[in-house]
Design a protein around this motif. Structure first.
Motif, PDB file in Angstrom:
ATOM      1  N   LEU A 137       0.857  -1.205   0.000  1.00 28.22           N
ATOM      2  CA  LEU A 137       0.000   0.000   0.000  1.00 28.22           C
ATOM      3  C   LEU A 137       0.886   1.246   0.000  1.00 28.22           C
ATOM      4  O   LEU A 137       2.107   1.147   0.176  1.00 28.22           O
ATOM      5  N   ARG A 155      -4.701   2.780  -1.231  1.00 28.29           N
ATOM      6  CA  ARG A 155      -5.107   1.378  -1.358  1.00 28.29           C
ATOM      7  C   ARG A 155      -5.203   1.008  -2.835  1.00 28.29           C
ATOM      8  O   ARG A 155      -5.884   1.682  -3.599  1.00 28.29           O
ATOM      9  N   MET A 164      -4.928  -3.215   5.389  1.00 23.54           N
ATOM     10  CA  MET A 164      -5.447  -1.881   5.740  1.00 23.54           C
ATOM     11  C   MET A 164      -5.659  -1.769   7.251  1.00 23.54           C
ATOM     12  O   MET A 164      -5.367  -0.735   7.855  1.00 23.54           O
ATOM     13  N   THR A 180      -7.906   7.627   3.580  1.00 25.69           N
ATOM     14  CA  THR A 180      -7.581   6.600   2.585  1.00 25.69           C
ATOM     15  C   THR A 180      -8.040   7.053   1.201  1.00 25.69           C
ATOM     16  O   THR A 180      -9.141   7.579   1.056  1.00 25.69           O
TER      17      THR A 180
END
Ligand code: 3HC
Length: 283
Positions: A137, A155, A164, A180
């Motif tokens: 990520l 992501r 995550m 995010t």
């Protein structure tokens, strides 16, 4: 999975800030640079920052000493074999990042998470050279890392829910607030910041106002800590040009097209604070 040992690839402005924040939060930190002079420069920057935190009463001398003791430097990625999470903060060059990701993938334990601090490059492309796409990520920090409270997670379509979750626990342990974004050029912050910064250069280039007045207008009229041209000098003109070009390359949208003046200032070596001269003189 419990993260105990964090690897940081690159000990420049961002890498040293990331290493410092991780060590201050209790992690064992291994930081890698490409040569011993750069490594020493990065470690010196961290020690100076810790000393400043002590002098400002933000931490005790004992805490600073403990943070220093938790940090180690290396020149070799092969030493990352017992890291649980690695944050790559090397030069913004996809070929180099892919080399680093491929090497780390073969060195790291199977459970380890592999993150990039890239500000604009495609994280999915970095994941593509590993066999752990679900554990890759973006973890995008902001400059100066010890001060700025935000982390932007990036992501990809491969990143797993578990990765995550672990990343969120890690970010919270650093005392950061997290957002995010999908893996698209500029993510959230730079997608909004770059058109604004580029427009400031455009209006200065077109003679609408002096650089001082553009900065004062935003600083005092909108209460931003810095006006856009001061911020450009702070982040680095070369860094902003790189991000703008990467975004323009993908979107082909005029909002991300770099003004001629910005490109010429970079060519002239006027990179901002880091070179001593940008829109303002720091010599
Ligand atoms: N390292 C550690 N601490 C620092 C620091 C550094 N490099 N620079 C400043 N600080 C600390 C100071 O110690 C001080 O702490 P205190 O108030 O608790 O004593 C505090 O920050 C404020 O510093 P100063 O009083 O010296 O100066 P300012 O009030 O002018 O703040 C600033 C400096 C925090 C840099 C502020 O001007 C600011 O927030 N500027 C905007 C920064 C910004 O927008 N960053 C994001 C850039 S975009 C990015 O990183 C994304 C990338 O992809 C391009």
């Amino acid at each position: 999975m419990e993260i105990k040992r964090v690897g940081v690839v690159g000990c420049g402005l961002m890498g040293s800030g990331i290493a410092e924040v991780c060590a201050r939060s209790g992690y064992e930190v291994l930081v890698r640079e490409v040569n011993s002079a750069l490594l020493q420069k990065g470690l010196d920057r961290i020690n100076k920052s810790l000393a400043k935190a002590v002098s400002r009463g933000k931490m005790s001398q004992e805490e600073a000493d403990q943070a220093t003791a938790r940090m180690q430097g290396t020149l070799d990625l092969a030493d990352f074999g017992d890291c649980d999470l690695v944050v790559e903060a090397a030069i913004e060059n996809m070929a180099i990042k892919k080399e680093i990701f491929a090497e780390l993938d073969s060195v790291l334990p199977a459970h380890a998470i592999l993150a990039s601090n890239t500000s604009s490059l495609c994280v999915t492309e970095m994941a593509s050279v590993t066999r752990r796409g679900d554990k890759v990520l973006g973890i995008h920090f902001f400059n100066p890392v010890p001060v700025m409270p935000l982390i932007e997670f990036v992501r990809t379509i491969l990143t797993s829910d578990e990765t995550m979750e672990i990343a969120h626990e890690f970010g919270a342990s650093l005392g950061k607030t997290m957002v995010t974004a999908k893996d698209t050029p500029g993510f959230i912050v730079n997608r909004l910041l770059m058109p604004y910064i580029l427009d400031a250069v455009h209006i200065y280039e077109n003679g609408l106002a002096s650089k001082e007045d553009i900065d004062t207008a935003i600083h005092l009229g909108l209460n931003h800590p810095m006006g856009p041209l001061t911020l450009l000098d702070f982040v680095g003109l070369d860094t902003c040009l790189f991000i703008a070009d990467a975004m323009y390359e993908e979107y082909k949208d005029a909002r991300y097209a770099a003004p001629p003046l910005l490109r010429r200032m970079v060519l002239a070596g006027h990179l901002g604070r880091k070179s001593g001269k940008g829109f303002y003189d720091y010599s």
